[in-house]
Write an enzyme that holds these catalytic residues in place. Structure first.
Site, PDB file in Angstrom:
ATOM      1  CE  LYS A 102      -0.358   0.029   5.056  1.00 63.69           C
ATOM      2  NZ  LYS A 102      -1.263  -0.017   6.219  1.00 63.69           N
ATOM      3  CG  ASP A 137       7.664  -8.575  10.659  1.00 65.51           C
ATOM      4  OD1 ASP A 137       8.214  -7.450  10.748  1.00 65.51           O
ATOM      5  OD2 ASP A 137       6.977  -9.060  11.570  1.00 65.51           O
ATOM      6  CB  VAL A 138      11.543  -4.788   8.186  1.00 65.55           C
ATOM      7  CG1 VAL A 138      11.093  -4.643   6.740  1.00 65.55           C
ATOM      8  CG2 VAL A 138      10.754  -3.855   9.092  1.00 65.55           C
ATOM      9  CG  ASN A 170       7.964   2.138   1.433  1.00 65.66           C
ATOM     10  OD1 ASN A 170       7.847   3.361   1.397  1.00 65.66           O
ATOM     11  ND2 ASN A 170       6.925   1.323   1.636  1.00 65.66           N
ATOM     12  CE1 TYR A 210       8.225   8.260  10.424  1.00 60.04           C
ATOM     13  CE2 TYR A 210       8.409  10.654  10.523  1.00 60.04           C
ATOM     14  CZ  TYR A 210       8.304   9.486   9.784  1.00 60.04           C
ATOM     15  OH  TYR A 210       8.282   9.547   8.419  1.00 60.04           O
ATOM     16  CE  LYS A 270      11.122   7.336   8.354  1.00 57.37           C
ATOM     17  NZ  LYS A 270      11.257   6.148   7.473  1.00 57.37           N
ATOM     18  CB  VAL A 274       2.950  11.153   0.534  1.00 62.44           C
ATOM     19  CG1 VAL A 274       2.079  10.313  -0.386  1.00 62.44           C
ATOM     20  CG2 VAL A 274       4.212  11.612  -0.201  1.00 62.44           C
ATOM     21  CB  ILE A 331       2.146   6.929   7.752  1.00 58.86           C
ATOM     22  CG1 ILE A 331       3.109   6.590   8.890  1.00 58.86           C
ATOM     23  CG2 ILE A 331       2.612   8.170   7.011  1.00 58.86           C
ATOM     24  CD1 ILE A 331       4.489   6.145   8.431  1.00 58.86           C
TER      25      ILE A 331
END
Length: 255
Positions: free
Chosen positions: A18, A65-66, A92, A178, A182, A211, A215
């Protein structure tokens, strides 16, 4: 059977069932690449892959699953057996941390009161997961004549932007989970780029912009296709392209 008599470009995208990941998969498939849809839920992954195939693309689902190294290793083995190599890895998959631990701290990432379990959960996906998947896929990427790794970051991870009192992030809530994840991902990107430069790898971080996705509760103003454009550009860089950089569609993003 290994399907590489002629060099077909293979791209793996994590979290690609998605949002931005799926849009990037659509764009890479349209360029003629074989796209591997990495997804935790195999059913959702297969639905996305089937939709790409219905649109004329070459796409396959890969359970990944990372946060589970065993699935990363299993995915690498599956790709090895079927294709024998990998040309593009787009890391991603990511989470904000909202609601990851408990509903009451869903929007509380204020450093002085943050839930440490939430911080750990965010780093587990956004940083440690990138290391796990990248390292599992490196042997396959080394077989590519032009390996590319793209780590999906955010302008929020820019120390320059975040520390500017008059910058675009002014007024947004502070974040101990978060946003630092990053920033750490950007630093990690540089380290991989430095290590792999001599092997012809181009490793970069992408800022897709704000975007419209789940999220951010669909508050973004860019479409997923617009956000994916930066990822796809970095995934298809020529041999003279940059490595160890941080880029949006508008150009370099300050660290």
């Amino acid at each position: 059977m290994i399907e590489h008599a002629t060099h077909q470009k293979i791209a793996l995208i994590t979290g690609a069932n998605k949002g931005i990941g799926r849009a990037a998969a659509e764009q890479l498939a349209a360029l003629g690449m074989t796209v591997l849809i990495g997804a935790r839920d195999p059913r959702r992954g297969e639905e996305a892959a089937a939709a790409l195939r219905a649109a004329g693309g070459n796409a396959h689902q890969v359970t990944l699953d990372v946060t589970d190294q065993a699935t990363a290793r299993a995915a690498a083995q599956q790709i090895d057996e079927r294709f024998g190599h990998l040309d593009v890895l787009i890391n991603n998959a990511g989470i904000t941390g909202s609601g990851q631990v408990s509903p009451e701290d869903a929007h509380d990432q204020v450093p002085s009161s943050v839930n440490l379990d939430m911080v750990r959960a965010v780093f587990e996906t956004n940083v440690f997961g990138v290391i796990a998947v990248t390292n599992a896929m490196l042997p396959l990427l080394r077989r590519s004549p032009a390996p590319r790794i793209v780590n999906v970051s955010s302008a929020a991870g820019s120390l320059t932007i975040a520390s500017d009192p008059d910058g675009p992030l002014t007024g947004l809530p502070t974040s101990a989970a978060y946003t630092p994840s990053k920033t750490a991902l950007n630093a990690l990107t540089v380290q991989y780029a430095n290590e792999l430069r001599k092997n012809g790898f181009l490793v970069n971080a992408a800022d897709p912009g704000y975007v419209d996705t789940e999220i951010n509760n669909h508050s973004g103003y860019l479409t997923v296709a617009q956000g994916a454009a930066a990822l796809v550009r970095l995934a298809t860089l020529g041999a003279d392209g940059p490595t160890g950089g941080f880029f949006s569609e508008d150009g370099p993003v300050p660290w």
